[in-house]
Design a protein around this motif. Structure first.
Motif, short mmCIF file in Angstrom:
data_model
loop_
_atom_site.label_atom_id
_atom_site.label_comp_id
_atom_site.label_asym_id
_atom_site.label_seq_id
_atom_site.Cartn_x
_atom_site.Cartn_y
_atom_site.Cartn_z
N PHE A 135 0.83 -1.20 0.00
CA PHE A 135 0.00 0.00 0.00
C PHE A 135 0.87 1.26 0.00
CE2 PHE A 135 -2.39 3.30 2.28
CZ PHE A 135 -3.52 3.38 1.47
N GLY A 136 1.96 1.24 0.75
CA GLY A 136 2.86 2.40 0.77
C GLY A 136 3.52 2.63 -0.57
N VAL A 141 2.30 1.85 -3.51
CA VAL A 141 1.28 2.39 -4.42
C VAL A 141 1.08 3.88 -4.18
CG1 VAL A 141 -1.16 2.30 -5.04
CG2 VAL A 141 0.14 0.19 -4.75
N VAL A 142 1.02 4.28 -2.92
CA VAL A 142 0.82 5.70 -2.59
C VAL A 142 1.99 6.53 -3.09
CG1 VAL A 142 0.63 7.34 -0.69
CG2 VAL A 142 -0.68 5.22 -0.64
N VAL A 143 3.22 6.03 -2.88
CA VAL A 143 4.39 6.78 -3.33
C VAL A 143 4.43 6.90 -4.84
CG1 VAL A 143 6.91 6.75 -3.41
CG2 VAL A 143 5.74 6.21 -1.28
N ARG A 187 1.92 6.86 -6.90
CA ARG A 187 0.86 7.77 -7.35
C ARG A 187 1.27 9.22 -7.17
NH1 ARG A 187 -5.07 6.36 -5.43
NH2 ARG A 187 -5.37 8.16 -6.82
N THR A 188 2.05 9.50 -6.15
CA THR A 188 2.50 10.89 -5.97
C THR A 188 3.45 11.31 -7.08
OG1 THR A 188 4.29 10.13 -4.53
CG2 THR A 188 2.23 10.77 -3.48
N SER A 230 0.95 12.17 -10.10
CA SER A 230 -0.16 13.10 -9.88
C SER A 230 0.31 14.49 -9.49
CB SER A 230 -1.09 12.55 -8.79
OG SER A 230 -0.39 12.44 -7.57
#
Length: 220
Positions: free
Chosen positions: A195-196, A198-200, A202-203, A206
């Protein structure tokens, strides 16, 4: 011939009494508790010797208190904080109590193996009650003595393996529980790391930065 018949009758008597002794138990003893077994001995029990064996399979420091109380409420045998004990006793007629105490432990409970067994005579002649044990035996008597010795050995080995099986089962269950907990922790760590990531990622895609161009003055 009479002696052979006496031995055969002894074997039949031992077979009928086989379901009574040995008596073996594996039980749980909660913390700060005491648990007792009761056994009634007949009039002829004074002529025989009995063995008591106990072993703490697991729990805390693997120790327990043990006491044998006679029918007159007098303690005839006592051990404190022992892991293993084996002792030979002679009992009078009456009801005896075999008590295990875990009152010194306030957190851990114990798993205990306990066995009460009649001491086996050295020969079938003694077990049959013969006053004169023959020194020169026939072929049939020799075979019976050998069978008797083998059966006693098998019974002893079975008791030993029963204790080891209980210890092995406890170790396996404890290992299985530890593996399950460790696997759950690893699974949660993998999910959190995924999950971490994926978040990184995406940043990275985006984050849009606006580009400003300088303005030049127009000529009149």
């Amino acid at each position: 011939m009479n002696f052979n018949l006496l031995i055969l009758l002894s074997l039949l008597g031992a077979a009928t009494a086989f379901d009574k002794y040995p008596k073996e138990f594996v039980f749980e003893l909660p913390d700060n508790e005491e648990f007792c077994f009761y056994e009634e001995f007949a009039q002829d029990a004074a002529k025989e010797a009995f063995n008591t064996v106990f072993r703490v399979i697991r729990g805390g420091n693997n120790d327990v208190d043990f006491a044998i109380t006679a029918p007159d409420n007098q303690k005839v045998y006592e051990k404190q904080k022992q892991h293993f004990d084996e002792h030979e006793h002679t009992f009078r007629p009456g009801t005896y109590s075999f008590c295990f105490g875990n009152k010194f432990s306030t957190i851990t409970h114990k798993q205990i193996y306990f066995a009460l067994n009649r001491k086996r005579p050295e020969s079938l002649a003694e077990e049959a009650g013969a006053t004169n044990v023959p020194t020169a035996m026939s072929l049939l008597q020799t075979k019976m003595e050998a069978i008797h010795e083998y059966l006693v050995t098998v019974e002893t080995v079975q008791s030993i393996y029963k204790v080891r099986e209980a210890e092995g089962r406890e170790i396996s269950e404890d290992l299985n529980e530890r593996v399950m907990v460790f696997s759950a922790i690893l699974a949660m760590a993998v999910v959190v790391c995924g999950f971490g990531q994926v978040v990184v990622l995406r940043t990275f895609f985006s984050d849009k930065k606006s580009v400003s161009y300088p303005r030049y003055p127009t000529k009149a």
